[in-house]
Write a protein that holds these residues in place. Sequence first.
Motif, PDB file in Angstrom:
ATOM      1  N   SER A 202     -26.723 -91.826   0.056  1.00 62.02           N
ATOM      2  CA  SER A 202     -27.125 -92.015  -1.342  1.00 62.02           C
ATOM      3  C   SER A 202     -28.205 -93.090  -1.441  1.00 62.02           C
ATOM      4  O   SER A 202     -28.161 -94.094  -0.727  1.00 62.02           O
ATOM      5  N   ILE A 203     -29.189 -92.846  -2.326  1.00 62.60           N
ATOM      6  CA  ILE A 203     -30.192 -93.878  -2.616  1.00 62.60           C
ATOM      7  C   ILE A 203     -29.858 -94.409  -4.006  1.00 62.60           C
ATOM      8  O   ILE A 203     -30.202 -93.808  -5.030  1.00 62.60           O
ATOM      9  N   SER A 204     -29.111 -95.500  -4.025  1.00 61.52           N
ATOM     10  CA  SER A 204     -28.593 -96.023  -5.296  1.00 61.52           C
ATOM     11  C   SER A 204     -28.037 -97.416  -5.079  1.00 61.52           C
ATOM     12  O   SER A 204     -27.983 -97.909  -3.951  1.00 61.52           O
TER      13      SER A 204
ATOM     14  N   ALA B 146     -40.746 -89.633  13.476  1.00 57.20           N
ATOM     15  CA  ALA B 146     -39.427 -89.799  12.877  1.00 57.20           C
ATOM     16  C   ALA B 146     -39.036 -88.489  12.202  1.00 57.20           C
ATOM     17  O   ALA B 146     -39.893 -87.633  11.940  1.00 57.20           O
ATOM     18  N   VAL B 147     -37.735 -88.311  11.977  1.00 60.57           N
ATOM     19  CA  VAL B 147     -37.196 -87.192  11.207  1.00 60.57           C
ATOM     20  C   VAL B 147     -36.281 -87.818  10.168  1.00 60.57           C
ATOM     21  O   VAL B 147     -35.559 -88.779  10.475  1.00 60.57           O
ATOM     22  N   ILE B 148     -36.335 -87.325   8.936  1.00 59.65           N
ATOM     23  CA  ILE B 148     -35.561 -87.952   7.860  1.00 59.65           C
ATOM     24  C   ILE B 148     -34.468 -87.002   7.384  1.00 59.65           C
ATOM     25  O   ILE B 148     -34.757 -85.865   6.992  1.00 59.65           O
ATOM     26  N   THR B 149     -33.221 -87.472   7.434  1.00 63.44           N
ATOM     27  CA  THR B 149     -32.083 -86.627   7.045  1.00 63.44           C
ATOM     28  C   THR B 149     -31.213 -87.333   5.994  1.00 63.44           C
ATOM     29  O   THR B 149     -31.102 -88.563   5.987  1.00 63.44           O
ATOM     30  N   PHE B 150     -30.620 -86.536   5.140  1.00 64.02           N
ATOM     31  CA  PHE B 150     -29.684 -87.021   4.118  1.00 64.02           C
ATOM     32  C   PHE B 150     -28.413 -86.188   4.203  1.00 64.02           C
ATOM     33  O   PHE B 150     -28.493 -84.962   4.231  1.00 64.02           O
ATOM     34  N   ASP B 151     -27.270 -86.834   4.209  1.00 67.00           N
ATOM     35  CA  ASP B 151     -26.000 -86.116   4.169  1.00 67.00           C
ATOM     36  C   ASP B 151     -25.458 -86.108   2.740  1.00 67.00           C
ATOM     37  O   ASP B 151     -25.667 -87.062   1.985  1.00 67.00           O
ATOM     38  N   ASP B 152     -24.782 -85.047   2.369  1.00 70.19           N
ATOM     39  CA  ASP B 152     -23.937 -84.940   1.161  1.00 70.19           C
ATOM     40  C   ASP B 152     -24.637 -84.407  -0.093  1.00 70.19           C
ATOM     41  O   ASP B 152     -23.972 -83.898  -0.979  1.00 70.19           O
ATOM     42  N   GLY B 153     -25.951 -84.554  -0.217  1.00 72.15           N
ATOM     43  CA  GLY B 153     -26.630 -83.966  -1.381  1.00 72.15           C
ATOM     44  C   GLY B 153     -26.386 -84.667  -2.702  1.00 72.15           C
ATOM     45  O   GLY B 153     -26.201 -84.022  -3.739  1.00 72.15           O
ATOM     46  N   PHE B 154     -26.407 -85.994  -2.689  1.00 74.46           N
ATOM     47  CA  PHE B 154     -26.235 -86.726  -3.946  1.00 74.46           C
ATOM     48  C   PHE B 154     -27.412 -86.474  -4.886  1.00 74.46           C
ATOM     49  O   PHE B 154     -28.544 -86.281  -4.446  1.00 74.46           O
ATOM     50  N   LEU B 155     -27.108 -86.518  -6.191  1.00 74.62           N
ATOM     51  CA  LEU B 155     -28.134 -86.288  -7.209  1.00 74.62           C
ATOM     52  C   LEU B 155     -29.294 -87.278  -7.086  1.00 74.62           C
ATOM     53  O   LEU B 155     -30.438 -86.962  -7.402  1.00 74.62           O
ATOM     54  N   ASP B 156     -28.971 -88.474  -6.582  1.00 80.42           N
ATOM     55  CA  ASP B 156     -30.054 -89.464  -6.481  1.00 80.42           C
ATOM     56  C   ASP B 156     -31.094 -89.081  -5.427  1.00 80.42           C
ATOM     57  O   ASP B 156     -32.169 -89.671  -5.394  1.00 80.42           O
ATOM     58  N   PHE B 157     -30.796 -88.082  -4.581  1.00 80.74           N
ATOM     59  CA  PHE B 157     -31.855 -87.599  -3.683  1.00 80.74           C
ATOM     60  C   PHE B 157     -33.013 -87.087  -4.526  1.00 80.74           C
ATOM     61  O   PHE B 157     -34.171 -87.383  -4.268  1.00 80.74           O
TER      62      PHE B 157
END
Length: 251
Positions: free
Chosen positions: A15-17, A65-76
């Motif tokens: 999450s970005i929050s 670099a490779v950028i990954t996010f887990d979970d799919g939070f709305l703040d993405f």
Amino acid sequence: MGEQSQHVDVLMYHSISDAGGPTSIPAQVFSDQMNALAETGYQVANFVDLVAWRDGQNKLPEKTAVITFDDGFLDFREAAWPVLNKLGFPAIVFLPTDCMGGYENWNGANHPPRQLMSWGDISALHKDGARFGSHSQNHANLTQLRKEELGVQLRQSRSNLENALGESVRAFAAPYGAVNEGVLSAIAKYYDIAAGTRLGRTDTAVDVFDIPRLEMHYFRDIALWRRYLEGKAERYLAIRKFARNIRQAFH
Ligand SMILES: [Zn+2]
């Protein structure tokens, strides 16, 4: 040039929050981390490109670099994608498909739970260039499932995503990074590549079904992140790894 061993840094975000805890990174810190990548001359590749790279079929720039996010939070959508888009950085988000449109509701979720993206968000972002992979159907610990259930989680989440996106889905990330031999071989049946949560850099000898990642929580200090990107903080990574292994050993 032959034998030089190249590394790729695969970044892991959730999450970005300002929600707090190790899976939330404040928007300003995220933005600073991304700008540091750009300013130190890093290129950002797509996660699935690592398959051909590992096989020697494509070359990646030395600083990749490779950028990954887990979970799919709305703040993405709200906080991360605008920054990535501005810098022209691709990113992949791993989604627990049955949870989308709701709130995180799995073991280890934040209190209060953070909101997840809707399928409308996902399809708008996909049109805008964001990539998606599966993170199972309901964020289960895959090592605790019977073989048939495991197959359903892997297959059904992939087909839900493929129906929503209108393209084939090749990438997976196991919830909690929880895998064993049986889980890894099941993942390999349905996907071409998968992200793990082991801390480390990625080289061409890597198991493509358990790609190590950099937990970006450890790099909230921008000066440290810059030193790492300039190749001066590998010792820091080794120490973190050591501390983490000790912690896990006592869990
Ligand atoms: Zn997760």
